[in-house]
Each structure stands twice: as structure tokens, then as C-alpha cells.
Design a protein around this motif. Structure first.
Motif, PDB file in Angstrom:
ATOM      1  N   MET A   1       0.836  -1.184   0.000  1.00  0.00           N
ATOM      2  CA  MET A   1       0.000   0.000   0.000  1.00  0.00           C
ATOM      3  C   MET A   1       0.881   1.247   0.000  1.00  0.00           C
ATOM      4  O   MET A   1       1.985   1.247   0.508  1.00  0.00           O
ATOM      5  CB  MET A   1      -0.916   0.034   1.211  1.00  0.00           C
ATOM      6  N   ASN A   2       0.338   2.298  -0.531  1.00  0.00           N
ATOM      7  CA  ASN A   2       0.994   3.591  -0.579  1.00  0.00           C
ATOM      8  C   ASN A   2       1.215   4.122   0.846  1.00  0.00           C
ATOM      9  O   ASN A   2       0.353   3.983   1.700  1.00  0.00           O
ATOM     10  CB  ASN A   2       0.079   4.526  -1.382  1.00  0.00           C
ATOM     11  N   SER A   3       2.341   4.765   1.093  1.00  0.00           N
ATOM     12  CA  SER A   3       2.634   5.275   2.436  1.00  0.00           C
ATOM     13  C   SER A   3       1.717   6.426   2.837  1.00  0.00           C
ATOM     14  O   SER A   3       1.658   6.790   3.998  1.00  0.00           O
ATOM     15  CB  SER A   3       4.095   5.708   2.527  1.00  0.00           C
ATOM     16  N   ASN A   4       1.006   7.022   1.876  1.00  0.00           N
ATOM     17  CA  ASN A   4       0.058   8.088   2.180  1.00  0.00           C
ATOM     18  C   ASN A   4      -1.286   7.547   2.643  1.00  0.00           C
ATOM     19  O   ASN A   4      -2.131   8.308   3.109  1.00  0.00           O
ATOM     20  CB  ASN A   4      -0.163   8.977   0.958  1.00  0.00           C
ATOM     21  N   VAL A   5      -1.496   6.244   2.503  1.00  0.00           N
ATOM     22  CA  VAL A   5      -2.774   5.640   2.869  1.00  0.00           C
ATOM     23  C   VAL A   5      -2.998   5.786   4.371  1.00  0.00           C
ATOM     24  O   VAL A   5      -2.097   5.553   5.176  1.00  0.00           O
ATOM     25  CB  VAL A   5      -2.817   4.154   2.456  1.00  0.00           C
ATOM     26  N   ILE A   6      -4.215   6.189   4.723  1.00  0.00           N
ATOM     27  CA  ILE A   6      -4.593   6.320   6.127  1.00  0.00           C
ATOM     28  C   ILE A   6      -5.633   5.254   6.440  1.00  0.00           C
ATOM     29  O   ILE A   6      -6.656   5.143   5.755  1.00  0.00           O
ATOM     30  CB  ILE A   6      -5.156   7.714   6.427  1.00  0.00           C
ATOM     31  N   PHE A   7      -5.338   4.470   7.473  1.00  0.00           N
ATOM     32  CA  PHE A   7      -6.257   3.445   7.941  1.00  0.00           C
ATOM     33  C   PHE A   7      -6.966   3.975   9.177  1.00  0.00           C
ATOM     34  O   PHE A   7      -6.326   4.553  10.058  1.00  0.00           O
ATOM     35  CB  PHE A   7      -5.507   2.153   8.290  1.00  0.00           C
ATOM     36  N   VAL A   8      -8.261   3.771   9.219  1.00  0.00           N
ATOM     37  CA  VAL A   8      -9.061   4.221  10.351  1.00  0.00           C
ATOM     38  C   VAL A   8      -9.658   2.994  11.026  1.00  0.00           C
ATOM     39  O   VAL A   8     -10.233   2.132  10.352  1.00  0.00           O
ATOM     40  CB  VAL A   8     -10.202   5.159   9.894  1.00  0.00           C
ATOM     41  N   PHE A   9      -9.505   2.919  12.334  1.00  0.00           N
ATOM     42  CA  PHE A   9     -10.143   1.874  13.130  1.00  0.00           C
ATOM     43  C   PHE A   9     -11.003   2.580  14.160  1.00  0.00           C
ATOM     44  O   PHE A   9     -10.492   3.383  14.951  1.00  0.00           O
ATOM     45  CB  PHE A   9      -9.106   0.980  13.816  1.00  0.00           C
ATOM     46  N   ALA A  10     -12.284   2.312  14.117  1.00  0.00           N
ATOM     47  CA  ALA A  10     -13.210   2.927  15.068  1.00  0.00           C
ATOM     48  C   ALA A  10     -13.870   1.826  15.877  1.00  0.00           C
ATOM     49  O   ALA A  10     -14.385   0.857  15.321  1.00  0.00           O
ATOM     50  CB  ALA A  10     -14.258   3.749  14.337  1.00  0.00           C
ATOM     51  N   LYS A  11     -13.831   1.975  17.195  1.00  0.00           N
ATOM     52  CA  LYS A  11     -14.498   1.032  18.089  1.00  0.00           C
ATOM     53  C   LYS A  11     -15.726   1.727  18.650  1.00  0.00           C
ATOM     54  O   LYS A  11     -15.615   2.760  19.318  1.00  0.00           O
ATOM     55  CB  LYS A  11     -13.570   0.599  19.220  1.00  0.00           C
ATOM     56  N   TRP A  12     -16.871   1.164  18.330  1.00  0.00           N
ATOM     57  CA  TRP A  12     -18.135   1.724  18.799  1.00  0.00           C
ATOM     58  C   TRP A  12     -18.763   0.783  19.803  1.00  0.00           C
ATOM     59  O   TRP A  12     -18.953  -0.402  19.519  1.00  0.00           O
ATOM     60  CB  TRP A  12     -19.108   1.902  17.646  1.00  0.00           C
ATOM     61  N   GLN A  13     -19.103   1.306  20.950  1.00  0.00           N
ATOM     62  CA  GLN A  13     -19.887   0.564  21.929  1.00  0.00           C
ATOM     63  C   GLN A  13     -21.311   1.108  21.812  1.00  0.00           C
ATOM     64  O   GLN A  13     -21.589   2.228  22.211  1.00  0.00           O
ATOM     65  CB  GLN A  13     -19.336   0.774  23.345  1.00  0.00           C
ATOM     66  N   VAL A  14     -22.172   0.304  21.211  1.00  0.00           N
ATOM     67  CA  VAL A  14     -23.538   0.736  20.955  1.00  0.00           C
ATOM     68  C   VAL A  14     -24.334   0.676  22.260  1.00  0.00           C
ATOM     69  O   VAL A  14     -24.225  -0.287  23.024  1.00  0.00           O
ATOM     70  CB  VAL A  14     -24.194  -0.154  19.872  1.00  0.00           C
ATOM     71  N   ALA A  15     -25.128   1.695  22.493  1.00  0.00           N
ATOM     72  CA  ALA A  15     -25.965   1.729  23.701  1.00  0.00           C
ATOM     73  C   ALA A  15     -26.969   0.580  23.663  1.00  0.00           C
ATOM     74  O   ALA A  15     -27.366   0.103  22.590  1.00  0.00           O
ATOM     75  CB  ALA A  15     -26.681   3.068  23.797  1.00  0.00           C
TER      76      ALA A  15
ATOM     77  N   ALA B   1     -22.675   4.334  23.392  1.00  0.00           N
ATOM     78  CA  ALA B   1     -22.252   4.535  24.776  1.00  0.00           C
ATOM     79  C   ALA B   1     -20.807   5.022  24.825  1.00  0.00           C
ATOM     80  O   ALA B   1     -20.417   5.747  25.738  1.00  0.00           O
ATOM     81  CB  ALA B   1     -22.404   3.235  25.569  1.00  0.00           C
ATOM     82  N   ASN B   2     -20.007   4.628  23.815  1.00  0.00           N
ATOM     83  CA  ASN B   2     -18.605   5.026  23.749  1.00  0.00           C
ATOM     84  C   ASN B   2     -18.135   4.917  22.305  1.00  0.00           C
ATOM     85  O   ASN B   2     -18.622   4.079  21.543  1.00  0.00           O
ATOM     86  CB  ASN B   2     -17.746   4.145  24.654  1.00  0.00           C
ATOM     87  N   ARG B   3     -17.159   5.753  21.948  1.00  0.00           N
ATOM     88  CA  ARG B   3     -16.614   5.746  20.587  1.00  0.00           C
ATOM     89  C   ARG B   3     -15.142   6.110  20.660  1.00  0.00           C
ATOM     90  O   ARG B   3     -14.780   7.130  21.246  1.00  0.00           O
ATOM     91  CB  ARG B   3     -17.374   6.758  19.739  1.00  0.00           C
ATOM     92  N   GLU B   4     -14.307   5.251  20.083  1.00  0.00           N
ATOM     93  CA  GLU B   4     -12.875   5.513  19.993  1.00  0.00           C
ATOM     94  C   GLU B   4     -12.488   5.418  18.524  1.00  0.00           C
ATOM     95  O   GLU B   4     -12.925   4.506  17.828  1.00  0.00           O
ATOM     96  CB  GLU B   4     -12.085   4.474  20.778  1.00  0.00           C
ATOM     97  N   VAL B   5     -11.649   6.344  18.060  1.00  0.00           N
ATOM     98  CA  VAL B   5     -11.221   6.358  16.666  1.00  0.00           C
ATOM     99  C   VAL B   5      -9.699   6.463  16.625  1.00  0.00           C
ATOM    100  O   VAL B   5      -9.112   7.306  17.310  1.00  0.00           O
ATOM    101  CB  VAL B   5     -11.854   7.533  15.886  1.00  0.00           C
ATOM    102  N   TYR B   6      -9.081   5.585  15.840  1.00  0.00           N
ATOM    103  CA  TYR B   6      -7.626   5.568  15.685  1.00  0.00           C
ATOM    104  C   TYR B   6      -7.280   5.768  14.218  1.00  0.00           C
ATOM    105  O   TYR B   6      -7.765   5.036  13.352  1.00  0.00           O
ATOM    106  CB  TYR B   6      -7.050   4.224  16.148  1.00  0.00           C
ATOM    107  N   LEU B   7      -6.431   6.741  13.932  1.00  0.00           N
ATOM    108  CA  LEU B   7      -5.898   6.958  12.587  1.00  0.00           C
ATOM    109  C   LEU B   7      -4.505   6.342  12.563  1.00  0.00           C
ATOM    110  O   LEU B   7      -3.690   6.628  13.443  1.00  0.00           O
ATOM    111  CB  LEU B   7      -5.813   8.446  12.265  1.00  0.00           C
ATOM    112  N   THR B   8      -4.251   5.497  11.577  1.00  0.00           N
ATOM    113  CA  THR B   8      -2.974   4.780  11.540  1.00  0.00           C
ATOM    114  C   THR B   8      -2.368   4.770  10.147  1.00  0.00           C
ATOM    115  O   THR B   8      -3.057   5.006   9.152  1.00  0.00           O
ATOM    116  CB  THR B   8      -3.151   3.325  12.007  1.00  0.00           C
ATOM    117  N   ASN B   9      -1.086   4.465  10.112  1.00  0.00           N
ATOM    118  CA  ASN B   9      -0.359   4.183   8.878  1.00  0.00           C
ATOM    119  C   ASN B   9       0.218   2.793   9.009  1.00  0.00           C
ATOM    120  O   ASN B   9       0.640   2.387  10.098  1.00  0.00           O
ATOM    121  CB  ASN B   9       0.774   5.184   8.651  1.00  0.00           C
ATOM    122  N   GLU B  10       0.248   2.075   7.916  1.00  0.00           N
ATOM    123  CA  GLU B  10       0.806   0.733   7.921  1.00  0.00           C
ATOM    124  C   GLU B  10       2.321   0.817   8.061  1.00  0.00           C
ATOM    125  O   GLU B  10       2.971   1.587   7.365  1.00  0.00           O
ATOM    126  CB  GLU B  10       0.419   0.013   6.626  1.00  0.00           C
TER     127      GLU B  10
END
Length: 100
Positions: free
Chosen positions: A1-15, A88-97
Motif C-alpha cells: 500500500m501507498n505510504s500516504n494511505v490512512i487506515f481508520v479503526f473505530a471502536k463503537w460501543q452501541v448503547a 455509549a462510547n466511541r474511539e477512533v484511531y488513525l494509523t499508517n501501515e
């Protein structure tokens, strides 16, 4: 993958009792997000041990594509205004490979 690619991981805790509503809204969001020109993938995962825990994994070709996604009408109107209040909760992580 291109080094400019941004991966997003979001953890949602649904109410409690909101999972059907979130899934209903996510169907439109995922379809529209996948259609974005800078989107590489948009996947939704559900925990095997807690059905109210969702993990979204997304990839965007670069920061501009991610910003376009975050500023899109479907993200602002559906995710921010309708889904986030059902969480109930939301966490978002922006990452690069770093290793593949």
C-alpha cells in the motif's frame, strides 16, 4: 500500500437496545462511503463476545480523501448527528501501515 494511505479503526460501543437502529443507519453510510473516490475499503465488524461492540475498519488513499469523507454529507448527517448519540462510547484511531 501507498505510504500516504490512512487506515481508520473505530471502536463503537452501541448503547443498549440501539443495535438495530445503528445497523439500519450504517447500511446507508457504508454504501455511500465505499462510493467515495478516495475510499479504499470500508468494513464493519461485530465482536463475537459482545454484540454491541462494533469495529469499523476503513482506508483512504490520503489525508485529503479522509477529510472529504469526514466532511461528507452522509458522515455529518448520519454518523455525527444520528449514530453517535446512539453510542455509549466511541474511539477512533488513525494509523499508517508500518509492516505488511
Amino acid at each position: 500500500m501507498n505510504s500516504n494511505v490512512i487506515f481508520v479503526f473505530a471502536k463503537w460501543q452501541v448503547a443498549e437496545n440501539q443495535l438495530p437502529n445503528v445497523f439500519n443507519l450504517l447500511s446507508e453510510v457504508s454504501e455511500k462511503s465505499r462510493a467515495e473516490s478516495g475510499n479504499l475499503f470500508y468494513k464493519i465488524h461485530q465482536s463475537q463476545t459482545d454484540e454491541n461492540t462494533l469495529i469499523l475498519s476503513e482506508a483512504y488513499q490520503d489525508e485529503n480523501a479522509l477529510n472529504e469523507h469526514r466532511n461528507s454529507e452522509h458522515f455529518q448527517n448520519i454518523v455525527v448527528k444520528q449514530i453517535v448519540p446512539l453510542l455509549a462510547n466511541r474511539e477512533v484511531y488513525l494509523t499508517n501501515e508500518v509492516l505488511n
